[in-house]
Design a protein around this motif. Structure first.
Motif, PDB file in Angstrom:
ATOM      1  N   SER A  24      21.618  -8.234 -47.840  1.00 43.43           N
ATOM      2  CA  SER A  24      22.385  -9.109 -48.710  1.00 43.43           C
ATOM      3  C   SER A  24      22.556 -10.480 -48.070  1.00 43.43           C
ATOM      4  CB  SER A  24      23.727  -8.462 -49.026  1.00 43.43           C
ATOM      5  OG  SER A  24      24.377  -9.245 -49.997  1.00 43.43           O
ATOM      6  N   TYR A  66      27.855 -10.085 -50.551  1.00 44.24           N
ATOM      7  CA  TYR A  66      27.605  -9.494 -51.873  1.00 44.24           C
ATOM      8  C   TYR A  66      26.991  -8.102 -51.741  1.00 44.24           C
ATOM      9  CZ  TYR A  66      27.558 -14.502 -53.017  1.00 44.24           C
ATOM     10  OH  TYR A  66      27.844 -15.820 -53.135  1.00 44.24           O
ATOM     11  N   ARG A  67      27.526  -7.139 -52.476  1.00 40.87           N
ATOM     12  CA  ARG A  67      26.915  -5.805 -52.482  1.00 40.87           C
ATOM     13  C   ARG A  67      25.946  -5.687 -53.662  1.00 40.87           C
ATOM     14  NH1 ARG A  67      31.982  -2.494 -53.322  1.00 40.87           N
ATOM     15  NH2 ARG A  67      32.125  -4.242 -54.767  1.00 40.87           N
ATOM     16  N   PRO A  68      24.669  -5.438 -53.406  1.00 34.93           N
ATOM     17  CA  PRO A  68      23.724  -5.247 -54.518  1.00 34.93           C
ATOM     18  C   PRO A  68      24.215  -4.149 -55.464  1.00 34.93           C
ATOM     19  CG  PRO A  68      22.536  -5.397 -52.441  1.00 34.93           C
ATOM     20  CD  PRO A  68      23.999  -5.318 -52.087  1.00 34.93           C
ATOM     21  N   GLY A  69      24.026  -4.369 -56.741  1.00 39.46           N
ATOM     22  CA  GLY A  69      24.409  -3.360 -57.728  1.00 39.46           C
ATOM     23  C   GLY A  69      25.843  -3.475 -58.195  1.00 39.46           C
ATOM     24  N   HIS A  70      26.595  -4.395 -57.593  1.00 35.12           N
ATOM     25  CA  HIS A  70      28.004  -4.591 -57.958  1.00 35.12           C
ATOM     26  C   HIS A  70      28.200  -5.920 -58.685  1.00 35.12           C
ATOM     27  CE1 HIS A  70      30.268  -1.263 -56.258  1.00 35.12           C
ATOM     28  NE2 HIS A  70      29.437  -1.263 -55.222  1.00 35.12           N
ATOM     29  N   PRO A 111      26.164   2.186 -56.019  1.00 39.63           N
ATOM     30  CA  PRO A 111      25.573   1.156 -55.164  1.00 39.63           C
ATOM     31  C   PRO A 111      26.153   1.075 -53.753  1.00 39.63           C
ATOM     32  CG  PRO A 111      26.908   0.160 -56.903  1.00 39.63           C
ATOM     33  CD  PRO A 111      26.925   1.627 -57.139  1.00 39.63           C
TER      34      PRO A 111
END
Lengths: 349, 349, 349, 349
Positions: A293, A107-111, A285
């Motif tokens: 993550s 998971y990419r933070p902010g996405h 992000p």
């Protein structure tokens, strides 16, 4: 039912982006060069990565326009992905082309990755990120360009300006802020303002909350990927009533205002002054400098995947916002004045 | 079609405010005391004028509820105007009661008066201001209370806090700011934050702009009378990507975040963190200290009419925002999980 | 907002027909062969003219599907016009390709020509007829095929049967009726029935007029070009209450009915019996035998233009109706049960 | 969003029926006597039972109208239930008033009882039947009356006629059919036609299925309780194209038609001829002669409950249909012509 309504489709690395717009009056000059120029504006801006060079977006009109003019039918638009040959198997519609090449699970933070994968029950996050990508705003800008062509006919013109990048409020320091972010493998956001001039009085309404044009504009701008703050007019924080409110005067026999702190909207309606909408974009992000993550297969610590390299996209985002405000304005104008052809609409206004 | 939809009606000095809500699942405990308590919260707050004492709002449920529970039918709500006997003739529906007593013709800056009178072709501005008044938010809060009763059943709780009044960011200076404004015959705005906890992941969507829950919340909050700024989470202005984005961690086997700058929304969806929405309210436009204006009969300079005397209504406005966010959340929950009865809905979640 | 929503576009002789569907749950097997088979069904039927041979419609999926499955993103569909090379200039989007070849100005009775030209301010009736053509139902059937793929997953199956052609109610006389009409240079309509089996109880609602599934089905079927009558279940005309109403019984522990005159809908809701919807199609308005009309340039008597030569299209129309009912059913199922992925939806049902 | 939109509420034996209409232009004369006369028309008709005497419906306007004219605000309407004092405890909103007096558990064939109780998870069928009752059409007629007041201003007038009762197509045999049904403890349906004259050309559209006015009218009429068939114009069954289609002629310089089989709609648009819509109403399902049913507590054979005693309500239903068509027409007119005040609307048309 809205008068100017549309749907868009398309994944970032898919074959193409498309839109269908229903509700364009007949007789509008659909100037393809103008639409392409708007697509170009979206792609420019200091701080964009290399993909912009590949993307050189061009619009194709598939229906709804004949010999240069809208005919009242739905208008279908397409922007092809010039890089699709490199993604054919990865993004194929056919089950037999299945490959887990380019799949990923961190998971990419902010996405949208995390929430989207939970919502749509997906393990391969590519099935989320391909649609949540800001790439889809290209076709939204094309829709906005069609809206602007209608507005132009009525003498309404929009523009947008970046007013802050990172902590710099002065334009000649913007590039430096972006360069610094880039050097640090980081990203930076900013603020911009969209202005529309020459709007009729009384778009929107005070009679029911969902008729307010302020709310509709806020929805259209806040739902742009990466936007977190929307302001209409001057931020009133810290001002008292006698400073903030826009007194009336008569000038050349016309009712107008001494100031425009309200940004052209009072009581959920346009008041004849310039419409002024600002928004704050968060830093992009996806950064070279990775973020902590989780991997959704192992539930273990991982580092967020790097796919894009823009350090800053505020200029581009301003163009998207300008387009989206155009959607709202055209819809409100058609709701207020009716008119199935542009000739009839002009007569009503 | 929305799942939780409603219409409201009513003028500020009319007989009553009403709402009809369609889409409430059956089997919800409709706790009248709770709805009245919410109405009370809206009326309180330091800085409100004398009318609040008259208004002591009480809800009456006209339909859609039987023996304490919703039955799936539309729920009709009414808040009577306790002061109506003094306005019977002025606000009468009947042509024979016509009077121009209480009519007025000077546009008040910051209000719907000007745009509304142009739009609806009205000379007597009372025909605009009666509906544009913030009074209508009373019934909106009642609708929000019904939404909150549904949310409660699902364990979702909301709250709101004033974070700034005028230029004071510290609560123990709020009253002083208000007193000063009042003494000056002026008014003052402020900022507040609404928080909802325990939301499911994946309300809203990244797949189409108008499915984004950020946009829907922004619409609901920005269209509150006097709101000019909406923020989701931390204002990212001036932060770089590595500071702003919320890294992931695993805690007690659950995916969660180190920070919550995103305010609980990524990619247009709730991400399981607290939903955090802030808004800035402008100073109330009706002040003892009059503003320059125009008379719409003479087109000559005039001074804006004084009808209300609240110096500050930020606390009240926060309650309205909390209610409106509840509308959006319930609608999104019903769209995502379906469920015609609360029992079925609970099973789906 | 509807859960299964879409827009279509395309002119009869334009480059292509397209649709964008928003709201398909993720994880649905998008079987292209099935969609093509549905397109084929629409094109077949005794009495169709030669164009059907040219049209051999094939679907192209442009987005929203990856490796055979929907991913929650909008699904874009395209059916190319195989004959477009012969219409490139006539139907061109570009002003420089202007030609008045194939323009025409005589209103055809029974078509959109007259009302459409007045509404959209068009002299060349081609600007109306290209969109009003039944050709656009091809892409509607493709949308219906996607809806049917969702229904299949849930065990719901639809079918349609022609029950009358001209004055013949007996299938072995249908071809003869069509042949006679053809020989006379005339056209003939008929009646068909659409049946859906295995629907859950409680789609639609009695609580508000616009939630009734009977109304939604009636809208979807009546708006098919050439449909003038819609019936749900047995036409009750002339029956008394004790004959018409469907008594209850218990069979194998299940509540069911002795008869199904209601056609599976009571109180605006599915009641668990088969959904039965019939419709009457008028005779196709374009005939070899010309009709009296008016030329819109001269306002003088003229004879209605001949463009197509189908003598009868009732079978094809039945397929369109079957598709449209599928739209309504899927939307109602998604509204009732929610579910962003097909796995979740199945759990809810 | 629709321009003329509304919600209704209310249970058959509840305190009152209410509606809120949003979108009425300002400046419309809201003639209360006319609304009451429409309510009266709905209550009349040979074959109605005793309740009609109790019901003598009167409208109360709660908001949105000032001194006889609409002001653009939502209009709230209320029809009080004159018999409510006898139902106060049974229909109370308060949990403390709980009683199972008047509860019942046997599904009535032809009603919403079964599907509604499954959908909304209710054992006491009163929680379904109170809303599914045709009683709610009283407030719908009031909404229709407001729509008609707008239409009147524009010179558009509607009417309705019963054309068949039971198997009698001749008006002087209608009463006899009804008497016979009544004597048998049975009920009887029939057919009626609604006509609107003087409509502008081009309401609705051919460009997208959901813009077709034929579909919208079909939805509005088919969703009336007890309607099972909707026809537009002459039923074309058995006619060939050369008989059915309406040839053009020029009369007094105006384009018009030789016949009006199309019922005023071609291509999903009004064509300037009279709008003609017919519908078939099923026999009322509540009869003295009971039907076989099931008790939902015991799942055993039972006999359907008797609550109402109308033998025939076709005349009343025709008035409801006339009202509903008025809703659709006003909405289409406002969408086509815009106009926030009636003065502006008139100028546009």
């Amino acid at each position: 039912m809205e008068k100017f309504r549309f749907l868009t489709s398309g994944e970032s690395h898919g074959k193409c982006l498309t839109a269908i717009i229903e509700g364009v009056p007949s007789g509008v000059d659909i100037d393809i060069d103008f639409i392409n120029a708007e697509l170009k504006r979206r792609q420019e801006g200091y701080g964009r990565g290399d993909r912009m060079k590949i993307e050189d977006d061009k619009i194709e009109i598939l229906s709804g326009v004949r010999h240069g003019k809208s005919i009242g039918s739905p208008i279908a638009l397409m922007v092809k992905n010039n890089d699709f040959q490199n993604w054919q198997k990865v993004m194929s519609v056919f089950p037999e082309d299945y490959t887990d090449e380019k799949s990923f699970t961190t998971y990419r933070p902010g996405h949208a990755d995390y929430a989207g994968s939970v919502k749509y029950n997906q393990t391969d996050l590519r099935n989320i990120l391909e649609r949540s990508s800001a790439r889809k705003t290209a076709i939204e800008v094309a829709v906005g360009a069609v809206a602007k062509l209608i507005l132009k006919t009525l003498g309404v013109e929009g523009s947008s300006t970046v007013t802050q990048i990172g902590s710099a409020c002065c334009p000649d320091r913007f590039h430096q802020e972006i360069d610094t972010a880039k050097e640090n493998g980081d990203s930076i956001g900013g603020k911009f303002v969209v202005v529309y001039k020459n709007l009729p009085v009384g778009l929107g309404s005070h009679v029911h909350w969902d008729r307010g044009i302020d709310g509709r504009i806020a929805q259209a701008v806040m739902s742009i990927p990466a936007i977190k703050v929307v302001e209409i007019g001057t931020n009133p924080l810290g001002m008292c009533g006698s400073q903030y409110h826009d007194e009336f005067k008569v000038e050349n026999g016309e009712v107008c205002r001494v100031t425009n702190n309200a940004g052209g909207i009072e009581g959920g309606m346009t008041n004849g002054e310039d419409l002024v909408v600002s928004a704050v974009m968060k830093p992009i992000p996806t950064m070279l400098k990775p973020l902590n993550s989780i991997d959704n297969k192992t539930n273990e610590q991982s580092q967020a995947h790097y796919e894009r390299s823009d350090a800053c996209a505020v200029e581009s985002c301003a163009v998207v916002a300008e387009s989206r405000v155009a959607w709202v304005l055209v819809n409100e104008i058609l709701l207020k004045y009716g008119g199935d052809s542009i000739e009839e609409l002009k007569k009503h206004i």
